[in-house]
Design a protein around this motif. Structure first.
Motif, PDB file in Angstrom:
ATOM      1  N   ARG A  72      86.534  62.816  20.328  1.00 40.55           N
ATOM      2  CA  ARG A  72      86.763  64.084  21.033  1.00 40.55           C
ATOM      3  C   ARG A  72      86.062  65.238  20.333  1.00 40.55           C
ATOM      4  N   PHE A  73      86.084  65.225  19.015  1.00 39.74           N
ATOM      5  CA  PHE A  73      85.364  66.266  18.280  1.00 39.74           C
ATOM      6  C   PHE A  73      83.867  66.172  18.572  1.00 39.74           C
ATOM      7  N   GLY A  74      83.342  64.941  18.626  1.00 43.50           N
ATOM      8  CA  GLY A  74      81.929  64.756  18.942  1.00 43.50           C
ATOM      9  C   GLY A  74      81.588  65.267  20.330  1.00 43.50           C
ATOM     10  N   LEU A  75      82.492  65.049  21.295  1.00 45.88           N
ATOM     11  CA  LEU A  75      82.263  65.539  22.655  1.00 45.88           C
ATOM     12  C   LEU A  75      82.228  67.071  22.678  1.00 45.88           C
ATOM     13  N   HIS A  76      83.173  67.695  21.990  1.00 42.75           N
ATOM     14  CA  HIS A  76      83.195  69.161  21.947  1.00 42.75           C
ATOM     15  C   HIS A  76      81.929  69.708  21.291  1.00 42.75           C
ATOM     16  N   ALA A  77      81.526  69.085  20.196  1.00 46.53           N
ATOM     17  CA  ALA A  77      80.325  69.551  19.496  1.00 46.53           C
ATOM     18  C   ALA A  77      79.092  69.366  20.366  1.00 46.53           C
ATOM     19  N   LEU A  78      79.024  68.278  21.141  1.00 50.65           N
ATOM     20  CA  LEU A  78      77.884  68.036  22.026  1.00 50.65           C
ATOM     21  C   LEU A  78      77.811  69.085  23.122  1.00 50.65           C
ATOM     22  N   VAL A  79      78.939  69.465  23.691  1.00 48.85           N
ATOM     23  CA  VAL A  79      78.955  70.500  24.739  1.00 48.85           C
ATOM     24  C   VAL A  79      78.417  71.817  24.196  1.00 48.85           C
ATOM     25  N   VAL A  80      78.954  72.253  23.062  1.00 50.28           N
ATOM     26  CA  VAL A  80      78.520  73.532  22.483  1.00 50.28           C
ATOM     27  C   VAL A  80      77.052  73.461  22.061  1.00 50.28           C
ATOM     28  N   GLY A  81      76.655  72.329  21.455  1.00 53.89           N
ATOM     29  CA  GLY A  81      75.275  72.197  20.986  1.00 53.89           C
ATOM     30  C   GLY A  81      74.267  72.205  22.115  1.00 53.89           C
ATOM     31  N   PHE A 115      75.512  65.051  30.441  1.00 47.34           N
ATOM     32  CA  PHE A 115      75.990  63.872  29.728  1.00 47.34           C
ATOM     33  C   PHE A 115      77.413  64.049  29.192  1.00 47.34           C
ATOM     34  N   PRO A 116      77.719  65.136  28.447  1.00 47.15           N
ATOM     35  CA  PRO A 116      79.130  65.310  28.059  1.00 47.15           C
ATOM     36  C   PRO A 116      80.039  65.549  29.256  1.00 47.15           C
ATOM     37  N   LEU A 117      79.480  66.147  30.345  1.00 47.73           N
ATOM     38  CA  LEU A 117      80.309  66.365  31.532  1.00 47.73           C
ATOM     39  C   LEU A 117      80.734  65.034  32.162  1.00 47.73           C
ATOM     40  N   PHE A 176      80.146  79.134  30.278  1.00 49.62           N
ATOM     41  CA  PHE A 176      80.434  77.699  30.302  1.00 49.62           C
ATOM     42  C   PHE A 176      81.224  77.289  29.051  1.00 49.62           C
ATOM     43  N   VAL A 177      80.753  77.741  27.881  1.00 48.48           N
ATOM     44  CA  VAL A 177      81.428  77.372  26.637  1.00 48.48           C
ATOM     45  C   VAL A 177      82.840  77.951  26.589  1.00 48.48           C
ATOM     46  N   VAL A 178      82.987  79.229  27.024  1.00 48.82           N
ATOM     47  CA  VAL A 178      84.305  79.856  27.001  1.00 48.82           C
ATOM     48  C   VAL A 178      85.278  79.113  27.923  1.00 48.82           C
ATOM     49  N   VAL A 179      84.826  78.801  29.135  1.00 48.92           N
ATOM     50  CA  VAL A 179      85.692  78.094  30.079  1.00 48.92           C
ATOM     51  C   VAL A 179      86.047  76.719  29.531  1.00 48.92           C
ATOM     52  N   TYR A 180      85.070  76.050  28.920  1.00 55.64           N
ATOM     53  CA  TYR A 180      85.333  74.715  28.359  1.00 55.64           C
ATOM     54  C   TYR A 180      86.379  74.785  27.254  1.00 55.64           C
ATOM     55  N   VAL A 181      86.229  75.738  26.340  1.00 57.53           N
ATOM     56  CA  VAL A 181      87.174  75.856  25.223  1.00 57.53           C
ATOM     57  C   VAL A 181      88.574  76.209  25.724  1.00 57.53           C
ATOM     58  N   VAL A 182      88.638  77.129  26.698  1.00 60.68           N
ATOM     59  CA  VAL A 182      89.949  77.502  27.244  1.00 60.68           C
ATOM     60  C   VAL A 182      90.622  76.295  27.887  1.00 60.68           C
TER      61      VAL A 182
END
Length: 397
Positions: free
Chosen positions: A15-24, A100-102, A51-57
């Protein structure tokens, strides 16, 4: 209940890898637009940041869990996220890489056919977006489809891993609960064994001594002069009262089910268990005077064997037969249930259901007895216990 992170670090890392991939990938799309001095750079920066803000929220509020009652909120969150990604993909080809992360987010929020459909639809949109930017090509079509296939396979592996962890967690809870129950049963059995030992010791010492004193006083009372007979009678009555009190203490130390003796306890057990199956209790050792520890052990073995026959073997008829001779007592429990493989118990390859049989064997061996099991699949089971009595002291209530 423990969290996934505490259960298995692999899930937390994924899950951490997925979050990092989205932001990266979002940062890469925005940076490439500014490096190329693209006119759409401010717009893609705005879309990427949103996109990043909505994803994190969504991750922080649990919308990405895909579980009720947040399913509707998760779908709404996913729609907004998809729209922002679509804007980025239309503005810059690098924005399409976020698909891809989506893919994994779709599979998590929309389990089953819904997630698969969303992945395929997103892959088709990527093909269109890349074709719009640089023209359609075989690589532009095959690449997104291969990525979608890989994501689906990884999603299946992820869900299989989650199911395995859930099952392991359930088994761990059952094991902890079973261990607590076994400890409680062992403690209760220890208490019963100690109470039986105390009852036996009190009977064999104090009660027997008081009974002997009574007999001696009665004999002395007959030959004593009249002046002393009254005192002897008073002493005898006092000894009788003390003997009665002692026997009451012995009775209180005796397990309540054995108040009327083992035969009565077995009959009561047959009536209680007879509500589920036909239980026949045949007592041929009615007049046997058994030590309390033997009575307690045989009653517990009968309870365990009856429970196994009715609950696990689905027996329609169970026979409980108590027999004896001057040197031993025998208890046999026969049923017409489904039976089982005796070798699996003897070899130690047993499950939780056979721990009761092992406990019966240990209880019998503690008394110096012999425990036997005869069983065949579909032909029923017979449990036989023989306990020697020739070297044991009897407890008379």
């Amino acid at each position: 209940m423990m969290s996934d992170s505490s259960l298995d670090p692999i899930l937390a890392c994924m899950r951490f890898g997925l979050h990092a991939l989205v932001v990266g990938l979002a940062a890469f799309a925005c940076t490439s637009a500014y490096v190329d001095s693209s006119a759409t750079a401010p717009w893609i920066l705005l879309a990427g940041a949103a996109f990043v803000v909505v994803y994190v929220v969504g991750v922080r509020t649990g919308c990405s869990s895909g579980r009720r009652p947040s399913r509707a909120a998760g779908i709404g969150w996913l729609v907004v996220l998809t729209c922002l990604w679509a804007v980025m993909a239309m503005l810059r080809p690098e924005g399409a890489y976020l698909v891809f992360p989506l893919f994994f987010v779709y599979l998590r929020v929309l389990p089953g056919i819904g997630g698969v459909g969303a992945v395929l639809a997103a892959a088709a949109f990527v093909v269109y977006a890349l074709g719009r930017h640089s023209g359609f090509s075989v690589g532009g079509v095959v690449g997104p489809l291969v990525g979608a296939g890989v994501a689906l396979l990884m999603g299946l592996a992820y869900h299989a891993l989650v199911r395995e962890i859930r099952e392991r967690e359930r088994l761990l809870r059952e094991l902890i609960s079973t261990r607590g129950q076994l400890a409680e049963v062992e403690r209760a059995q220890g208490v019963l064994a100690e109470r039986a030992r105390l009852a036996r010791d009190i009977h064999d010492t104090v009660a027997q001594g008081l009974s002997s004193i009574q007999m001696l006083l009665r004999a002395a009372e007959r030959d004593a002069p009249e002046t002393s007979a009254a005192y002897l009678a008073m002493a005898r009555e006092t000894a009788a009262e003390s003997l009665a009190d002692t026997r009451q203490i012995i009775g209180e130390l005796t397990p309540s089910r054995l108040d009327g003796g083992l035969a009565a306890a077995l009959r009561r057990l047959g009536v209680e268990q007879g509500e589920r199956s036909s239980v026949v209790v045949d007592v041929r050792a009615e007049d046997r005077d058994l030590p309390m520890d033997v009575q307690t052990a045989l009653l517990r073995i009968a309870q365990g064997a009856l429970s196994n026959s009715i609950r696990h073997a689905n027996a329609r008829r169970v026979e409980v037969v108590l027999t004896g001779d001057p040197d031993s007592v025998q208890l046999a429990i026969r049923d017409d249930g489904c039976g089982f493989d005796v070798d699996s118990v003897d070899s130690g390859t047993h499950d939780l259901g056979s721990f009761g049989l092992l406990a019966m064997r240990e209880r019998t061996e503690q008394l110096g007895g012999v425990f036997e099991i005869s069983a065949q699949r579909s032909l029923g089971t017979t449990v036989t216990v023989r306990v020697p009595l020739c070297d044991r002291r009897k407890v008379v209530s």
